[in-house]
Design a protein around this motif. Sequence first.
Motif, PDB file in Angstrom:
ATOM      1  N   UNK A  35     -12.601  13.614  -2.749  1.00  0.00           N
ATOM      2  CA  UNK A  35     -13.883  12.942  -2.949  1.00  0.00           C
ATOM      3  C   UNK A  35     -13.822  11.449  -2.624  1.00  0.00           C
ATOM      4  N   UNK A  36     -12.865  11.065  -1.851  1.00  0.00           N
ATOM      5  CA  UNK A  36     -12.770   9.697  -1.311  1.00  0.00           C
ATOM      6  C   UNK A  36     -12.810   8.604  -2.368  1.00  0.00           C
ATOM      7  N   UNK A  37     -12.120   8.794  -3.465  1.00  0.00           N
ATOM      8  CA  UNK A  37     -12.097   7.757  -4.496  1.00  0.00           C
ATOM      9  C   UNK A  37     -10.810   6.931  -4.450  1.00  0.00           C
ATOM     10  N   UNK A  46     -22.817  -2.714  -8.390  1.00  0.00           N
ATOM     11  CA  UNK A  46     -23.891  -1.722  -8.512  1.00  0.00           C
ATOM     12  C   UNK A  46     -23.660  -0.528  -7.572  1.00  0.00           C
ATOM     13  N   UNK A  47     -23.340  -0.799  -6.324  1.00  0.00           N
ATOM     14  CA  UNK A  47     -23.128   0.277  -5.352  1.00  0.00           C
ATOM     15  C   UNK A  47     -21.851   1.055  -5.659  1.00  0.00           C
ATOM     16  N   UNK A  48     -20.814   0.345  -6.078  1.00  0.00           N
ATOM     17  CA  UNK A  48     -19.550   1.011  -6.407  1.00  0.00           C
ATOM     18  C   UNK A  48     -19.716   1.905  -7.630  1.00  0.00           C
ATOM     19  N   UNK A  49     -20.449   1.418  -8.629  1.00  0.00           N
ATOM     20  CA  UNK A  49     -20.709   2.216  -9.823  1.00  0.00           C
ATOM     21  C   UNK A  49     -21.496   3.464  -9.467  1.00  0.00           C
ATOM     22  N   UNK A  50     -22.481   3.318  -8.597  1.00  0.00           N
ATOM     23  CA  UNK A  50     -23.274   4.460  -8.165  1.00  0.00           C
ATOM     24  C   UNK A  50     -22.406   5.490  -7.452  1.00  0.00           C
ATOM     25  N   UNK A  51     -21.509   5.040  -6.592  1.00  0.00           N
ATOM     26  CA  UNK A  51     -20.602   5.957  -5.897  1.00  0.00           C
ATOM     27  C   UNK A  51     -19.741   6.719  -6.903  1.00  0.00           C
ATOM     28  N   UNK A  52     -19.193   6.008  -7.884  1.00  0.00           N
ATOM     29  CA  UNK A  52     -18.341   6.661  -8.882  1.00  0.00           C
ATOM     30  C   UNK A  52     -19.141   7.659  -9.718  1.00  0.00           C
ATOM     31  N   UNK A  54     -21.897   9.298  -8.930  1.00  0.00           N
ATOM     32  CA  UNK A  54     -22.240  10.474  -8.138  1.00  0.00           C
ATOM     33  C   UNK A  54     -21.029  11.379  -7.923  1.00  0.00           C
ATOM     34  N   UNK A  55     -19.882  10.774  -7.724  1.00  0.00           N
ATOM     35  CA  UNK A  55     -18.659  11.561  -7.548  1.00  0.00           C
ATOM     36  C   UNK A  55     -18.343  12.359  -8.806  1.00  0.00           C
ATOM     37  N   UNK A  56     -18.465  11.731  -9.974  1.00  0.00           N
ATOM     38  CA  UNK A  56     -18.154  12.439 -11.213  1.00  0.00           C
ATOM     39  C   UNK A  56     -19.208  13.478 -11.558  1.00  0.00           C
ATOM     40  N   UNK A  57     -20.446  13.263 -11.131  1.00  0.00           N
ATOM     41  CA  UNK A  57     -21.471  14.296 -11.298  1.00  0.00           C
ATOM     42  C   UNK A  57     -21.089  15.532 -10.489  1.00  0.00           C
ATOM     43  N   UNK A  58     -20.645  15.309  -9.261  1.00  0.00           N
ATOM     44  CA  UNK A  58     -20.213  16.419  -8.411  1.00  0.00           C
ATOM     45  C   UNK A  58     -19.033  17.149  -9.041  1.00  0.00           C
TER      46      UNK A  58
END
Length: 66
Positions: A35-37, A46-52, A54-58
């Motif tokens: 998942x490219x983390x 803000x963008x980095x938090x959103x990426x994290x 969404x990744x954890x939701x998946x």
Amino acid sequence: MDKIEYLRHIGLNRTLYRKRQETIEHVSADTKEKHSMRWIRYRGLKKTTLQAMLTFIVLNLKKLTH
């Protein structure tokens, strides 16, 4: 340090450590590799938090399906 290593390999500690290895360590490795983390894609908190998030939701959705 040797005593701690010894305690990790006996009795109940061994089964607890093995269970941890199956659950926690697996999720961390899966997050980084699939998942490219390993590196962030975006700049800014803000963008980095959103990426994290969404990744954890998946990852949580993947857990629900198994």
